[in-house]
Design a protein around this motif. Structure first.
Motif, PDB file in Angstrom:
ATOM      1  N   PHE A  30      91.090   4.832 -10.894  1.00 16.27           N
ATOM      2  CA  PHE A  30      89.668   4.646 -10.615  1.00 16.27           C
ATOM      3  C   PHE A  30      89.026   5.953 -10.159  1.00 16.27           C
ATOM      4  O   PHE A  30      87.933   6.327 -10.582  1.00 16.27           O
ATOM      5  N   GLY A  31      89.753   6.658  -9.338  1.00 14.34           N
ATOM      6  CA  GLY A  31      89.237   7.946  -8.852  1.00 14.34           C
ATOM      7  C   GLY A  31      88.981   8.904 -10.005  1.00 14.34           C
ATOM      8  O   GLY A  31      87.913   9.508 -10.114  1.00 14.34           O
ATOM      9  N   LEU A  32      89.944   9.005 -10.892  1.00 10.88           N
ATOM     10  CA  LEU A  32      89.779   9.907 -12.030  1.00 10.88           C
ATOM     11  C   LEU A  32      88.635   9.426 -12.927  1.00 10.88           C
ATOM     12  O   LEU A  32      87.839  10.229 -13.433  1.00 10.88           O
ATOM     13  N   PHE A  33      88.538   8.132 -13.103  1.00 12.00           N
ATOM     14  CA  PHE A  33      87.478   7.550 -13.915  1.00 12.00           C
ATOM     15  C   PHE A  33      86.107   7.995 -13.391  1.00 12.00           C
ATOM     16  O   PHE A  33      85.243   8.463 -14.125  1.00 12.00           O
ATOM     17  N   ILE A  34      85.945   7.845 -12.091  1.00  7.83           N
ATOM     18  CA  ILE A  34      84.670   8.218 -11.471  1.00  7.83           C
ATOM     19  C   ILE A  34      84.434   9.715 -11.657  1.00  7.83           C
ATOM     20  O   ILE A  34      83.338  10.173 -11.943  1.00  7.83           O
ATOM     21  N   SER A  41      76.131   9.300 -16.511  1.00  8.68           N
ATOM     22  CA  SER A  41      76.427   7.964 -16.027  1.00  8.68           C
ATOM     23  C   SER A  41      76.830   8.086 -14.563  1.00  8.68           C
ATOM     24  O   SER A  41      77.189   9.175 -14.113  1.00  8.68           O
ATOM     25  N   PRO A  42      76.753   6.984 -13.828  1.00 12.40           N
ATOM     26  CA  PRO A  42      77.060   7.082 -12.387  1.00 12.40           C
ATOM     27  C   PRO A  42      78.485   7.557 -12.153  1.00 12.40           C
ATOM     28  O   PRO A  42      79.405   7.157 -12.880  1.00 12.40           O
ATOM     29  N   GLY A  43      78.650   8.376 -11.190  1.00 15.32           N
ATOM     30  CA  GLY A  43      79.979   8.882 -10.884  1.00 15.32           C
ATOM     31  C   GLY A  43      79.882  10.303 -10.390  1.00 15.32           C
ATOM     32  O   GLY A  43      78.792  10.769 -10.056  1.00 15.32           O
ATOM     33  N   VAL A  50      87.129  11.730  -3.299  1.00 19.47           N
ATOM     34  CA  VAL A  50      87.458  11.003  -2.073  1.00 19.47           C
ATOM     35  C   VAL A  50      88.415   9.872  -2.390  1.00 19.47           C
ATOM     36  O   VAL A  50      89.405   9.649  -1.680  1.00 19.47           O
ATOM     37  N   ILE A  51      88.133   9.174  -3.492  1.00 26.07           N
ATOM     38  CA  ILE A  51      88.993   8.034  -3.824  1.00 26.07           C
ATOM     39  C   ILE A  51      90.404   8.529  -4.144  1.00 26.07           C
ATOM     40  O   ILE A  51      91.397   7.975  -3.658  1.00 26.07           O
ATOM     41  N   ALA A  52      90.462   9.598  -4.939  1.00 21.96           N
ATOM     42  CA  ALA A  52      91.776  10.122  -5.287  1.00 21.96           C
ATOM     43  C   ALA A  52      92.511  10.608  -4.044  1.00 21.96           C
ATOM     44  O   ALA A  52      93.723  10.378  -3.878  1.00 21.96           O
ATOM     45  N   GLY A  53      91.777  11.250  -3.165  1.00 19.76           N
ATOM     46  CA  GLY A  53      92.410  11.774  -1.950  1.00 19.76           C
ATOM     47  C   GLY A  53      92.901  10.653  -1.056  1.00 19.76           C
ATOM     48  O   GLY A  53      93.939  10.769  -0.397  1.00 19.76           O
ATOM     49  N   SER A  54      92.160   9.534  -1.062  1.00 15.67           N
ATOM     50  CA  SER A  54      92.538   8.444  -0.160  1.00 15.67           C
ATOM     51  C   SER A  54      93.892   7.869  -0.554  1.00 15.67           C
ATOM     52  O   SER A  54      94.577   7.258   0.268  1.00 15.67           O
ATOM     53  N   ILE A 118      78.664  20.014 -16.590  1.00 10.22           N
ATOM     54  CA  ILE A 118      78.572  19.215 -15.363  1.00 10.22           C
ATOM     55  C   ILE A 118      79.892  18.510 -15.101  1.00 10.22           C
ATOM     56  O   ILE A 118      80.403  18.487 -13.978  1.00 10.22           O
ATOM     57  N   GLU A 119      80.487  17.956 -16.178  1.00 13.20           N
ATOM     58  CA  GLU A 119      81.701  17.178 -15.924  1.00 13.20           C
ATOM     59  C   GLU A 119      82.871  18.060 -15.512  1.00 13.20           C
ATOM     60  O   GLU A 119      83.698  17.667 -14.680  1.00 13.20           O
TER      61      GLU A 119
END
Lengths: 154, 118, 498, 566
Positions: A30-34, A41-43, A50-54, A118-119
């Protein structure tokens, strides 16, 4: 200090360990997806990072800080962070070299430069955020005294 | 009274979150609870931004068609950034707390203060 | 290339901060040289930028080609150029101190450069929200640096700093939210116009003012929002307290001034005089209370920390008065205080390394035990008290002239009295260093340690040189006042007048 | 030939540059002392070389150093008034330097390097005060003077010395604040702080309330160092300093810088006319009169010689202030002339007190009966100088006082004239007993008490062990002590502790009475006698041939430059 740190701090819990083991892959994905979103698109890198780090922090809570520290090569964390910064700064400064302003993506002679630019930047930021959070967590939990005395670089 | 509450309930939530956050910060002598209070306080602010983004009668920023209420994207972007900042702060705070606990064996502020004076 | 300088002063330390970590994987102790090269470049950039600004007026930069107010704008005018140069120069100076004093970890230098990046960002930004982000970057780096102190109490101090600092930043963010709600923009230049349209005395604007200024006052450490500061300064590593004491509150005070003049503008004070009175009152109380607290301290570093509370009261008073002379004075004092307080913290670090003295009583007879350092401290002390022609006096002179012009007589009295208040706590230190016999028979190490000799911990010539340089600068910088005045004159004319 | 406008800068630098040299030569006593002497001579030479063109040629030289603040330059200017003070300070520095050497050697004082360095710094600041071209520059040097003299006051490193130092800093910085406030107001009201003979024109048109406030602030500020009552109390306490310091700084450089500041304020900032029209001169005159009377009366009750001299200084300084405040031509001449006159006389008196201290460790007047036998030359000089203080003709004090009294009468101020004459009587009242005791009494038959015990203010009991801590704690003659260590390390034996062994014995005549010393200098070293006699001679010359000694001429030039007189 690591002697003082261990007893009482970490309590092994089957529930937590099992949950973490199951949830971790999904959270990382999910983290990578975002992270790979953000241009149209949102992300973005902050959130994804943060998600990946968590993920690592969850592991640390489940299996103990020292154990996680030993498992995770600290050089990897550092490398990701520095490379993230360099990616970001490189893309920003590159557009200056190409005659634009800082981070002026469409200076790059590729198609959809803005989107990919940007990405890429988001990915860099994601790397920074994830590793900085992980790194800060480990570094400050141990204190600089630890780093100096033991030569432990993380 | 009821009407204002029903239409502005989100602002009441903001105030409640801010109040709870500050109360925890001031009253709790446990450092972890202080950090939680800090988080609650920040969440109140995030909610405030997101709520304030709602603008009746405004047009969308990028897409120029359709009607109805739109939400300004700017505050959301800002708050995403602010949330990241908040998370980093929490990470640092928790790391510090881990270190404090390892050194002193307590997280009670009063006890820490006494230890510091010795 | 110079047109990119506003973004480069932020990007350079960030890149520099990443390198020590990366290279740290392959080789040891590369942090210092990398930081030194980066900061040298930073100083050159800042000076070049300042020259451009002085010659050609304010520079604005829009990264990514997104035009303001949609994009984030960086603006460097005279005021920010001065602060940018200060940040670069002081961090370079402190780096010279850190070479021997440490900490030597690569991650320390990464955070060091991150702090410089955050501070430069706060200074260069032209966007209210962007300011918040840089405020927190600065904060994060500063919390981490304070926590790097050798003692465990450093972690407690850092956590206290973190919680109070975060609340301050959050209040600022809340205020920014009110501004956004009131005007729909966050760009500073834009806000100046739209705020006037929204009406300065509207509740939204007033609340925003209170929250934002209040939030920044926490970061500046004005009384009674200073509680984080003495612990953070006293418990941190010497290098860190030198850097943090010299720069962090300084840049926060700059940000406060930036808000006052570029966002709320002088028109706000005209419309809402009570806001000005309130700010002046807080500043005046800070001057007096900070000094009184400083007198009560027995730990030298804590005394210096409380002294900062008092001195920043002086700076904020200057900005709040808002006449041109007062702004010049506040800016001069801002720069001067950074040099003087940084020098003093560096000196206390040397003293502690050499003699183990931390408390006022232990400084007895320092004049003979460490003559050069003691002389440096003495010069800095008297400069701080405001003995002319040192920079401490020049700043005070301008602030007082400004306050007289504005007719704020009670403030004039407080400003003048601040000289005696400062003297009250500094004279004790001076007297202790030169006119009190050192502890002789009672302590075990009665033999004096000569300057440059082998003390308890190594003190390099570079460290002493930093103190001496600060002392010299404190005396000489007073002469730059006309230049500062010229810059401010030029800048004030560009401030928005609704 | 050096460009004249550069010379004031060099004069300041002469003693400033001496400081690193003094530190560099700290281990070699003789060399260090020669540096001081050389600097003093150079400084005096530079300043004296300006006298012809400034006094007779009517020139003024300006030299701007750098811009300190908006519209205000840190600038030096040599005019007649500045020259008066600069010449005096640098001339007496030479004398005092010799004396210091004798004094410091005689007592084997500690931290002599710091002492000589601070002394040089003080003189640099004092000359800066003299040649300041505007009020802000004056203020800069005025504050630096405070800082430079602080180590001298606290020299003894005893609790009493530290307390005196704290008091000194508090009082003078407090005064500095008042000066700063006045300067800021002046700058705000007129846009300039430059000294203009006859006054800054804009001040005459300023709102009188503000002008009075400026005057009050400036007078209060400078009044602290000029020891106007009630801001005088730092001065007697500062007498714990070594005697050469009390002599040069607390009779000449520091206190006179206050008086000089007042003179600048009255003559060159406000101008006599404006002061007159504001009506503030009279209040200043009243304060000065009260000070000179009260201080004289307190002096009667002081048994410690240096304290008595201190109160005498307070009183005499007020003569000068009174002369300035009366705003009449003769009074101005008298007041300004009293600056050098008092300097020579008071310096002599302090030198004598110091010599007595060094040779016999006696500080209290009640212990000095018959000391004329032991120190005939010193006491003779003392007698001459005290006669001058009292205004006996043919001595310096007479000429200046004469002018002041004439001025007072001219202005219709019989009250002030009366007060001056009364004070002259009081002067005799507190000096005569010293001289009388010294020559005409012996230790056995003298009256133990001073003429009047402290009836006004201060401490009611006469302090028999005085204010001077060295003499207080120590008491026997020089020979009793082991003086082999050149500079005692304070952390080994503190200054007081070194002498503690004979704590209960006070100064005074030795058991068998004073031994007689000849009139050819057997009483002390020539390092001390020379300066004493030189200063005393100066006092006599000023009294007998005031027109030949350059000071009266400078003073007349100053007053002439003011232009229209009230």
């Amino acid at each position: 200090m690591s002697d003082a740190e261990q007893p009482g701090l970490y309590v092994e819990s089957t529930v937590i360990m099992t949950t973490v083991r199951v949830v971790t892959p999904f959270i990382l994905t999910f983290g990578l997806f975002i992270m790979f979103h953000g241009a149209d698109s949102p992300g973005g890198g902050f959130q994804g990072g943060v998600i990946a780090g968590s993920v690592v922090m969850m592991l640390a809570f489940a299996y103990g800080i020292e154990a996680t520290r030993d498992w995770l090569d600290s050089r990897l964390v550092v490398a990701i962070a520095s490379l993230g910064v360099l990616t970001f700064a490189g893309i920003g400064l590159g557009s200056i070299l190409l005659g634009g302003t800082f981070l002026e993506y469409h200076r790059y002679p590729i198609e959809k430069a803005s989107k990919y630019g940007i990405e890429l930047v988001e990915l860099g930021i994601g790397g920074i955020v994830a590793s900085v959070i992980i790194g800060l967590f480990f570094v400050i939990a141990a204190g600089f005294g630890h780093a100096i005395d033991g030569g432990d670089e993380s | 009274m009821i009407d204002t509450f029903l239409t502005h309930y989100n602002y009441y939530a903001v105030v409640a979150l801010l109040g709870i956050g500050v109360y925890m910060l001031v009253e709790s002598s446990n450092l972890v609870k202080k950090v939680i209070g800090m988080n609650v306080f920040q969440t109140g602010i995030f909610l405030f931004f997101v709520t304030a983004a709602y603008r009746s009668g405004a047009g969308p920023a990028v897409v120029h068609e359709g009607g109805g209420p739109y939400v300004s994207p700017l505050p959301h972007v800002l708050i995403l950034t602010a949330i990241v900042v908040g998370v980093s702060l929490t990470a640092v705070a928790l790391a510090l707390i881990v270190r404090i606990y390892a050194e002193y064996g307590t997280l009670d502020e009063e006890v820490l203060r006494e230890l510091d004076h010795d | 290339m110079i047109e990119h300088a506003p973004v480069l002063v932020i990007a350079l330390p960030i890149v520099g901060g990443a390198l020590p970590l990366l290279f740290g994987l392959f080789a040891d102790r590369l942090g210092w040289p990398i930081a030194a090269v980066t900061l040298l470049g930073q100083t050159v950039l800042a000076v070049a930028l300042a020259t451009t600004v002085v010659d050609g007026g304010a520079v604005s930069y829009v990264p990514g080609g997104f035009v303001a107010p949609y994009g984030i704008e960086l603006v460097v005018d005279g005021l920010s150029a001065v602060v940018l140069v200060l940040i670069a120069a002081v961090s370079l100076g402190v780096l010279a101190y850190a070479r021997r004093a440490g900490p030597h970890a690569d991650s320390f230098y990464a955070q060091y450069l991150l702090l410089v990046a955050g501070l430069s960002g706060m200074t260069a930004t032209g966007d209210v929200f962007n300011l918040y982000v840089f405020l927190e970057i600065t904060g994060l780096a500063a919390y981490g640096l304070v926590a790097s102190g050798r003692s465990a109490s450093a972690a407690v101090a850092a956590l206290k700093y973190l919680i109070v600092g975060t609340i301050g930043a959050s209040l600022y963010l809340l205020g920014a939210g009110y501004l956004l709600a009131a005007t729909g923009t966050l760009n500073m230049a834009d806000l100046a116009g739209t705020l006037a349209e929204a009406g300065y005395d509207s509740t939204l604007v007033l609340t925003a003012f209170g929250l934002m200024i209040g939030g920044l006052a926490v970061k500046v450490a004005l009384y009674p929002l200073h509680t984080w500061q003495p612990d953070a300064y006293a418990d941190a590593h010497d290098t860190v307290s030198t850097l943090v004491a010299a720069l962090v509150s300084t840049v926060a005070a700059y940000a406060l001034a930036r808000l006052l003049f570029s966002v709320f503008t002088v028109g706000f004070f005209d419309a809402v005089p009570i806001a000005q009175t309130a700010l002046l009152t807080v500043a005046a109380v800070s001057i007096v209370a900070g000094s009184l607290l400083a007198v009560a301290q027995s730990d030298v570093q804590r005394m210096l920390a409380y002294s900062s509370v008092s001195q920043f009261g002086l700076v904020i008073a200057g900005f709040a008065v808002g006449t041109q002379a007062a702004i010049v004075g506040a800016l001069v004092h801002l720069v001067g205080h950074a040099v003087m307080k940084g020098g003093l913290f560096a000196a206390t670090g040397i003293v502690e390394r050499r003699t183990g003295a931390r408390r006022l009583a232990e400084y007895a007879g320092l004049g003979e035990r460490a003559p050069v350092t003691a002389a440096g401290i003495a010069v800095l002390l008297f400069a701080m008290v405001g003995v002319p022609p040192a920079v401490g006096f020049v700043g005070k002179w301008y602030i007082v002239v400004g306050a007289v012009e504005a007719g704020t007589w009670s403030l004039v009295v407080v400003l003048l009295a601040s000289t005696l208040l400062t003297l009250a706590y500094f004279a004790r230190l001076f007297e202790r260093m030169y006119f009190t016999a050192p502890p002789s028979a009672s302590t075990t190490d009665a033999t004096p340690v000569p300057d440059g000799g082998n003390g308890r911990e190594a003190v390099s010539t570079g460290m002493v040189a930093v103190v001496v340089a600060a002392a010299l600068l404190a005396v000489v910088l007073g002469g730059t006042a006309p230049l500062v005045e010229q810059i401010v004159e030029q800048t004030v004319s560009t401030f928005p007048h609704p | 030939m050096i460009d004249p406008s550069l010379r004031p800068v060099l004069a300041i630098l002469a003693s400033l540059l001496a400081i690193p040299l003094i530190f560099a030569t700290s281990s070699r006593r003789t060399l260090r002392e020669s540096v001081t002497i050389a600097a003093a001579l150079t400084k005096f030479g530079l300043i004296a070389s300006l006298v012809p063109s400034v006094v007779w040629g009517g020139e003024t030289y300006e030299y701007a150093l750098f811009t300190l603040a908006s519209g205000i330059e840190l600038a030096l200017e040599v005019d007649a008034l500045g020259l008066l003070f600069g010449l005096l300070a640098s001339l007496l520095w030479i004398v005092t330097s010799f004396y210091s050497i004798g004094y410091m050697r005689g007592l084997d004082e500690h931290a002599q390097t710091r002492y000589f360095a601070s002394f040089a710094a003080s003189l640099a600041a004092a000359v800066g005060v003299a040649f300041a071209a505007n009020l802000l520059t004056l203020f800069v040097f005025y504050e630096l003077l405070t800082v430079a003299t602080y180590p001298l006051v606290t020299h003894d490193e005893t609790d009493e010395a530290r307390a005196a130092g704290r008091k000194y800093l508090t009082y003078t910085f407090g005064g500095g604040i008042a000066v700063l406030a006045g300067t800021v107001l002046l700058f705000w009201a007129t846009g300039t702080t430059a000294f203009t003979p006859g006054g800054i024109a804009e001040l005459a048109t300023t709102d009188p309330a503000i002008a009075r406030a400026i005057f009050a602030l400036l007078v209060t500020g400078f009044g602290v160092k000029a020891a106007l009552m009630p801001m005088h109390s730092w001065l007697p306490d500062a007498m714990v300093a070594p005697t050469p310091v009390s002599g040069l700084l607390h009779a000449v450089a520091v206190v006179k810088s206050g008086v000089f500041g007042l003179a600048r304020v009255i003559l060159d900032v406000f101008g006599p006319e404006t002061v007159e029209s504001l009506g503030v001169g009279l209040s200043l005159a009243v304060v000065a009169t009260a000070t000179l009377l009260i201080a004289s009366i307190i002096a009667l009750g002081r048994d410690n010689l240096k304290r008595r001299l201190a109160y005498s200084t307070i009183s005499q300084l007020s003569y000068i202030v009174l002369g300035l405040a009366l705003l009449k031509e003769s009074a101005l001449i008298g007041g300004l002339l009293h600056i050098p006159a008092h300097a020579f006389m008071k310096l002599t008196l302090f030198f004598c007190a110091g010599a007595i201290h060094v040779e016999t460790h006696t500080d209290d007047i009640s212990d000095m009966a018959g000391i004329g036998r032991r120190m005939p030359l010193t006491m003779a000089a003392f007698a001459v100088a005290s006669a001058g203080m009292a205004g006996i003709p043919l001595l310096a004090g007479f000429v200046s006082k004469w002018y002041i009294v004439i001025g007072a009468i001219e202005g219709g101020g019989w009250f002030f004239a009366g007060a001056l004459l009364l004070s002259g009587v009081l002067n005799i009242g507190y000096f005569w007993p010293v001289v009388y005791q010294a020559y005409f009494e012996s230790p056995d038959d003298h009256d133990e008490k001073p003429l009047v015990r402290g009836i006004f203010g201060g401490r009611t009991a006469v302090e028999t062990d005085g204010g001077e801590p060295v003499g207080a704690a120590d008491g026997a003659e020089t020979g009793d002590h082991d003086h082999t260590d050149d500079e005692p390390e304070p952390y080994e034996t503190d200054h007081l502790g070194k002498y503690n062994e004979d704590h209960d014995h006070h100064g005074g005549p030795p058991e068998g009475g004073w031994t007689a010393a000849g009139w050819r200098g057997g009483e002390s070293t020539w390092f001390m006698l020379g300066p004493i006699l030189a200063a005393a001679t100066g006092a006599v010359v000023l009294g007998i041939v005031p027109n030949t000694a350059v000071f009266l001429e400078i003073v007349t030039t100053v007053v002439d430059n003011l232009g229209v007189m009230v």
